[in-house]
Write a protein that holds these residues in place. Structure first.
Motif, mmCIF file in Angstrom:
data_model
loop_
_atom_site.group_PDB
_atom_site.id
_atom_site.type_symbol
_atom_site.label_atom_id
_atom_site.label_comp_id
_atom_site.label_asym_id
_atom_site.label_seq_id
_atom_site.Cartn_x
_atom_site.Cartn_y
_atom_site.Cartn_z
ATOM 1 N N GLU A 404 0.845 -1.193 0.000
ATOM 2 C CA GLU A 404 0.000 0.000 0.000
ATOM 3 C C GLU A 404 0.878 1.241 0.000
ATOM 4 O O GLU A 404 1.815 1.350 0.782
ATOM 5 C CB GLU A 404 -0.879 0.000 1.255
ATOM 6 C CG GLU A 404 -1.661 1.288 1.405
ATOM 7 C CD GLU A 404 -2.638 1.280 2.583
ATOM 8 O OE1 GLU A 404 -2.693 0.265 3.294
ATOM 9 O OE2 GLU A 404 -3.327 2.297 2.757
ATOM 10 N N MET A 410 -2.501 0.601 -4.502
ATOM 11 C CA MET A 410 -1.736 -0.645 -4.565
ATOM 12 C C MET A 410 -0.545 -0.414 -5.481
ATOM 13 O O MET A 410 -0.686 0.042 -6.612
ATOM 14 C CB MET A 410 -2.631 -1.732 -5.158
ATOM 15 C CG MET A 410 -1.913 -3.007 -5.548
ATOM 16 S SD MET A 410 -1.854 -4.158 -4.165
ATOM 17 C CE MET A 410 -1.160 -5.620 -4.965
ATOM 18 N N TYR A 443 -0.236 -6.716 0.112
ATOM 19 C CA TYR A 443 -1.512 -7.098 -0.478
ATOM 20 C C TYR A 443 -1.323 -7.969 -1.713
ATOM 21 O O TYR A 443 -0.267 -7.952 -2.345
ATOM 22 C CB TYR A 443 -2.302 -5.850 -0.891
ATOM 23 C CG TYR A 443 -2.835 -5.072 0.274
ATOM 24 C CD1 TYR A 443 -4.143 -5.243 0.702
ATOM 25 C CD2 TYR A 443 -2.013 -4.166 0.957
ATOM 26 C CE1 TYR A 443 -4.630 -4.526 1.776
ATOM 27 C CE2 TYR A 443 -2.483 -3.446 2.041
ATOM 28 C CZ TYR A 443 -3.808 -3.632 2.443
ATOM 29 O OH TYR A 443 -4.285 -2.931 3.502
ATOM 30 N N VAL A 450 -5.950 -0.731 -2.543
ATOM 31 C CA VAL A 450 -5.724 -1.918 -1.716
ATOM 32 C C VAL A 450 -7.001 -2.393 -1.032
ATOM 33 O O VAL A 450 -7.150 -3.568 -0.747
ATOM 34 C CB VAL A 450 -4.622 -1.697 -0.655
ATOM 35 C CG1 VAL A 450 -3.283 -1.514 -1.312
ATOM 36 C CG2 VAL A 450 -4.955 -0.549 0.269
ATOM 37 N N ASN A 453 -8.310 -5.333 -2.570
ATOM 38 C CA ASN A 453 -7.439 -6.497 -2.686
ATOM 39 C C ASN A 453 -7.403 -7.288 -1.389
ATOM 40 O O ASN A 453 -8.063 -6.942 -0.413
ATOM 41 C CB ASN A 453 -6.034 -6.060 -3.114
ATOM 42 C CG ASN A 453 -6.027 -5.595 -4.568
ATOM 43 O OD1 ASN A 453 -6.865 -6.033 -5.358
ATOM 44 N ND2 ASN A 453 -5.096 -4.727 -4.906
ATOM 45 N N LYS A 455 -5.530 -8.639 1.889
ATOM 46 C CA LYS A 455 -4.388 -8.275 2.725
ATOM 47 C C LYS A 455 -3.690 -9.532 3.221
ATOM 48 O O LYS A 455 -4.320 -10.437 3.750
ATOM 49 C CB LYS A 455 -4.875 -7.461 3.924
ATOM 50 C CG LYS A 455 -3.739 -6.877 4.716
ATOM 51 C CD LYS A 455 -4.254 -5.843 5.687
ATOM 52 C CE LYS A 455 -3.096 -5.056 6.275
ATOM 53 N NZ LYS A 455 -3.572 -3.976 7.127
#
Ligand code: ADP
Ligand code: MG
Length: 618
Positions: A404, A410, A443, A450, A453, A455
């Motif tokens: 991040e 991202m 991620y 992020v 997405n 983690k």
């Protein structure tokens, strides 16, 4: 093969094809190819004329975007609205551009920073990714018309020397065009695949790929062993290609027919006509001995001997680069098993002769040099589709891995489909003065933010010695070993502190969830890209706002009242745009502030140097 699906936007029922397409996204021309009845073919446009799509984007009135042949016609007439060579800008920051700027006829926003370039057309700002996506959309349209079905998966080729940022930019362009980019393949590797050199022999082979395009020259030395390609060396010249042959012809004609520079400047259509005639002459001389044509009442002519004399030094430069590539690979010409000719300009007989001479063997030129890279990309695509069973598929990362960065973006460090084991890294810095800790969130996924997405973990690099923002050098490394275990390391290079975590859970995700994540990333690509562009513009603007504050404090005595108030005014309007959601307005405000303050910054620098010189005398 294929399934029926509904186009979300139009509501139309469309057939969806499983075909994975191969794309050569070139500086001058781009092509799309696919495997048809076990053979790779490049696809022609509706008019059935050519497989080549000139990599040119024209912005017509009302922001209508035209790509290809039609855009090429506007190149001389409307240089500001017609973008070419965008591949040269992929993944580049302003600082990389010094040599390119003067070469381009359109406007690049000049910020003199590390941030990625933007291109200004009318009142909008575009990234090279967005522009490349327009070319890819055109290619996608072309193949969908041919197959009468939608396609969504692609392999795209890039030069062997492209770095991570350039490769990532190419992937992003694919995503934005609605394509899931399964793999980025090196152009010389694709050319070797097209010739089938990967299956020719049991023993390892060494191959030279000589690629002379419109504006660039690349020579790559590859080794193929058991179907695995290794790039031994690359060399070339990013400003040498067929366009230079055209220019050599033009210069000769200017002299021979006494054509004055002034007449070219005042009459653009004359200049354009001459330029196109020069290219026609060059192409004609690839298959005949002489050329003649009348352009604007001048009887132009050129014979092959004269042409070869005019381009001799250019061809020699490519041979010198071949020599360097060989010595970098610690090889001699005799060690090369095959030489492949790639790129439209290798049709010039003098080029072929010089290359055959240098490597002391016949060159491979049976496949169309314009198409050979795209054909190879289609073969690679077919291998990925699992249609070529004898090819081995290596262990790969199923989804992209990254961290991040500011604003919740991202930043991909290892792209999906990378071969394992792998090590990749990138440098970062702090955004606040005296920052001691940096939180690193890891991620997995393809979305730009992020929050969309998955983690995988988080850790803190602490104990960074106090420094002004931007000074610490923080390297983040991702290492995946052969067992698929991911280790993430963070190091502050000035102070030698480091921390790391190990993540074992990157594969704990079902096939179904993975497919959904990929689908989401394609469906949301446009929105994600807009959001990314806005967040990045805000980020850049915030840096400029901070820098301007510092500048005002540090140079209070050097600036006049009027200058101070003007800077404050522009500074204020920039702040206001940052609060809004219009990225073009933010970019514009940054540009205006930069334009106004750049000369003042120069003056301040001179004054500071003066002051320190005085200081040393004391
Ligand atoms: P790129 O890889 O940079 O996109 P290409 O491989 O498509 O470029 O090469 C384009 C160049 O090839 C142009 O300069 C074009 O004039 C040149 N070219 C195309 N056909 C011929 C030919 N028959 N003879 C000589 N040059 C040619
Ligand atoms: Mg090319």
């Amino acid at each position: 093969m294929g399934k029926i699906s509904i186009n979300i936007k139009s509501g139309k029922i469309a057939k969806q094809s499983d075909v994975i397409i191969g794309i050569d996204l070139g500086t001058t021309n781009s092509l799309v190819a696919y495997i048809h009845e076990n053979k790779p073919i490049a696809v022609k446009g509706k008019d059935g004329k050519s497989t080549l799509v000139p990599s040119i984007i024209h912005f017509a009135p009302e922001n209508e975007i035209v790509v290809g042949e039609a855009a090429k016609l506007k190149l001389i007439e409307e240089p500001h609205n017609t973008i070419y060579s965008v591949k040269r800008l992929m993944g580049k920051s302003y600082n990389d551009l010094s040599e390119i700027q003067s070469y381009l006829g359109y406007k690049i926003l000049d910020e003199d920073t590390d941030s990625l370039v933007k291109i200004n057309v009318q009142d909008k700002y575009y990234t090279p990714i967005e522009l490349s996506a327009e070319i890819l959309k055109e290619l996608k349209k072309r193949i969908e018309e041919e197959l009468e079905a939608t396609v969504s998966k692609a392999v795209i080729t890039v030069p062997a020397y492209f770095n991570d940022a350039q490769r990532q930019a190419t992937r992003d362009a694919g995503k934005l065009a609605g394509l899931d980019v399964l793999r980025i393949v090196n152009e010389p590797t694709a050319a070797s695949l097209a010739y089938g050199f990967d299956k020719l022999a049991e023993d390892a082979q060494t191959i030279a790929v000589y690629d002379l395009g419109g504006g660039t020259f690349d020579i790559s030395i590859l080794k193929i062993d058991n179907g695995i390609f290794e790039v031994l060396s690359t060399n070339g010249d990013t400003f040498l290609g067929g366009d230079d042959f055209d220019k050599a012809i033009l210069d000769y004609w200017y002299k021979t027919y006494d054509i004055k520079a002034t007449s070219l400047e005042t009459d653009r259509s004359f200049a354009q006509a001459l330029r196109l005639a020069a290219e026609r002459a060059k192409k004609a001389l690839s298959s005949t001995e002489s050329f003649s044509e009348t352009v604007h009442n001048i009887d132009l002519s050129l014979d092959i001997e004269t042409f070869e004399t005019q381009i001799k030094s250019l061809v020699n430069r490519t041979i010198t680069a071949c020599q360097s590539a060989l010595s970098d690979a610690k090889l001699k010409a005799i060690d090369i098993d095959h030489v492949i000719m790639v790129g439209g300009s290798t049709r010039v007989p003098a080029v072929k002769k010089a290359v055959a001479n240098f490597f002391n063997q016949e060159v491979y030129d049976k496949l169309d040099p314009d198409e050979v890279v795209a054909l190879g990309a289609a073969i690679q695509a077919d291998i990925l589709a699992g249609n070529q069973k004898e090819m081995l598929l290596l262990d790969i990362t199923p989804l992209s891995l990254g961290i991040e960065t500011v604003g919740g973006l991202m930043d991909t460090i290892i792209p999906r489909n990378s071969k394992v084991p792998i090590k990749a890294g990138r440098n970062y810095t702090t955004s606040v003065d005296g920052q001691k800790n940096l939180k690193i969130g890891v991620y997995q996924g393809e979305r730009d933010l992020v929050e969309h997405n998955r983690k995988l973990g988080e850790f803190i690099l602490s104990g960074i010695p106090p420094m002004p923002a931007g000074l610490p050098k923080i390297e983040i490394q991702f290492i995946i070993n052969a067992d698929g275990i991911l280790k993430v390391k963070a190091m502050e290079l000035r102070s030698d502190i480091e921390t790391e975590i190990e993540i074992r859970s990157q594969y704990g995700i079902s096939e179904e969830d993975m497919a959904k994540m990929l689908m989401d990333s394609i469906q949301n690509a446009e929105g994600d890209m807009k959001q990314r562009a806005l967040l990045e513009a805000r980020n850049e603007a915030n840096n400029i706002i901070l820098a301007t504050n510092k500048f005002l404090v540090q140079n209070d005595s050097i600036l006049s009242e009027e200058e101070k108030s003007q800077i404050k005014k522009l500074h204020q309007s920039l702040k206001e745009t940052v609060a809004g959601t219009d990225k073009d307005a933010i970019n514009k405000a940054m540009e205006i502030l930069n334009e106004y303050s750049a000369p003042l910054a120069h003056r301040a620098m001179d004054a500071n140097i003066q002051a320190s010189l005085k200081g040393t005398k004391l």
